[in-house]
Scaffold this motif. Structure first.
Motif, PDB file in Angstrom:
ATOM      1  N   TYR A 102       0.884  -1.140  -0.075  1.00 13.15           N
ATOM      2  CA  TYR A 102      -0.040   0.094  -0.048  1.00 13.15           C
ATOM      3  C   TYR A 102       0.861   1.528  -0.114  1.00 13.15           C
ATOM      4  N   VAL A 103       0.640   2.171  -1.082  1.00 12.87           N
ATOM      5  CA  VAL A 103       1.670   3.295  -1.063  1.00 12.87           C
ATOM      6  C   VAL A 103       0.618   4.309  -0.685  1.00 12.87           C
ATOM      7  N   LYS A 104       1.062   4.973   0.512  1.00 12.73           N
ATOM      8  CA  LYS A 104       0.132   6.308   1.064  1.00 12.73           C
ATOM      9  C   LYS A 104       0.926   7.400   0.619  1.00 12.73           C
ATOM     10  N   CYS A 105       0.378   8.343  -0.007  1.00 14.36           N
ATOM     11  CA  CYS A 105       0.593   9.609  -0.497  1.00 14.36           C
ATOM     12  C   CYS A 105       0.483  10.547   0.833  1.00 14.36           C
ATOM     13  N   LEU A 106       1.302  11.257   1.427  1.00 13.01           N
ATOM     14  CA  LEU A 106       1.355  11.812   2.377  1.00 13.01           C
ATOM     15  C   LEU A 106       0.555  13.316   2.578  1.00 13.01           C
ATOM     16  N   LEU A 107       0.617  13.993   1.257  1.00 10.26           N
ATOM     17  CA  LEU A 107       0.175  15.267   1.228  1.00 10.26           C
ATOM     18  C   LEU A 107      -1.464  14.985   1.105  1.00 10.26           C
ATOM     19  N   ASP A 108      -1.809  13.776   0.849  1.00  8.47           N
ATOM     20  CA  ASP A 108      -3.313  13.603   0.699  1.00  8.47           C
ATOM     21  C   ASP A 108      -3.762  13.276   2.065  1.00  8.47           C
ATOM     22  N   GLY A 109      -3.167  13.213   3.017  1.00 11.11           N
ATOM     23  CA  GLY A 109      -3.423  12.493   4.400  1.00 11.11           C
ATOM     24  C   GLY A 109      -2.404  11.767   5.121  1.00 11.11           C
ATOM     25  N   PRO A 110      -2.135  11.905   6.074  1.00 12.14           N
ATOM     26  CA  PRO A 110      -0.767  11.358   6.749  1.00 12.14           C
ATOM     27  C   PRO A 110      -1.183   9.968   7.139  1.00 12.14           C
ATOM     28  N   GLU A 111      -2.259   9.414   7.199  1.00  9.89           N
ATOM     29  CA  GLU A 111      -2.569   8.098   7.742  1.00  9.89           C
ATOM     30  C   GLU A 111      -3.273   7.222   6.756  1.00  9.89           C
ATOM     31  N   PRO A 112      -3.105   6.019   6.402  1.00  8.49           N
ATOM     32  CA  PRO A 112      -4.107   5.139   5.696  1.00  8.49           C
ATOM     33  C   PRO A 112      -5.387   5.157   6.470  1.00  8.49           C
ATOM     34  N   SER A 113      -6.460   4.798   5.747  1.00  6.81           N
ATOM     35  CA  SER A 113      -7.913   4.782   6.194  1.00  6.81           C
ATOM     36  C   SER A 113      -7.873   3.517   7.069  1.00  6.81           C
ATOM     37  N   ASP A 114      -8.967   3.597   7.949  1.00 13.10           N
ATOM     38  CA  ASP A 114      -8.922   2.436   9.008  1.00 13.10           C
ATOM     39  C   ASP A 114      -9.348   0.955   8.235  1.00 13.10           C
TER      40      ASP A 114
END
Length: 234
Positions: free
Chosen positions: A180-192
């Protein structure tokens, strides 16, 4: 050699990957960007239940008996996650790029962060499709003016039928080999729901210090992440 099947999120077709494909091929891999039915150059084609899942599985079947890494960005994580469960041993890994993940019986609309009624009203007000964002909506996502202009030029209305299509899962997601690649400018944490999947042994988290469209904003970095994910396998 791994075959990458690349599926962009809502509004975007194969051209979203134009700056990613050359890097993957230079690394010795196959790269196959997909335009989903009802979007881009296929925007006049009808969309029904499971159409986008069928698009992705069909591309995998076209490639023949080779290992495949499925890559789903944003909305397309939902059909990609379903397709990953259907291609069996062909799947080397699935990569979700700042993406939604499917839940059996739920749709993209039903999980919309503002509530399903808000997105349903937006789609209904646009004649049954989801209108692409304006250039101003991409502010704060790490994009240059040129990159934003490319997204706006590439985008077409997205068929509402695909957004409200309930997911059908053939196997639990937590058993898939996944990055899972999380793009931090779109939110710092993955969804629940993603955070829960990341607690298992099969999933890993990678972060990018950019916005929701890294194939435009950071294509070279995304290529490195994808090739590393392919090397991990299951």
């Amino acid at each position: 050699m791994t075959e990458f099947v690349l599926v962009a999120g809502a509004w975007l077709g194969a051209s979203a990957w134009d700056e990613v494909v050359p890097g993957l091929r230079a690394a010795g891999h196959g790269a196959h960007p997909v335009t989903l039915t009802g979007v881009g150059e296929k925007r006049e084609l009808p969309v029904g239940p499971q159409t986008h899942v069928t698009d992705i599985v069909g591309e995998v079947e076209r490639l023949g008996p080779r290992d495949v890494v499925l890559v789903g960005h944003s909305y397309s994580g939902i059909p990609v996650g379903q397709a990953a469960a259907r291609i069996g041993d062909r799947l080397a890994r699935v990569v979700f790029v700042d993406a939604g993940v499917p839940a059996d019986g739920e749709s993209f609309v039903s999980a919309w962060w503002q509530g399903p009624a808000a997105l349903e009203a937006e789609i209904a007000g646009n004649g049954g499709s989801w209108a692409p964002p304006a250039a101003a909506d991409f502010e704060g996502q790490g994009l240059t003016e040129e990159q934003t202009a490319r997204i706006v030029a590439d985008a077409t209305p997205h068929p509402g039928a695909s957004l409200s299509d309930p997911a059908v899962l053939g196997r639990p997601l937590d058993g898939l080999p996944a990055t899972y690649v999380k793009c931090l400018l779109d939110g710092p944490e993955p969804s629940d729901d993603v955070a829960a999947l990341l607690t298992g042994d099969s999933w890993e988290l990678v972060t990018m210090d950019t916005g929701h469209w890294p194939m435009y904003s950071r294509p070279a970095e995304l290529v490195r992440i994808l090739t590393a994910a392919a090397e991990r396998r299951a």
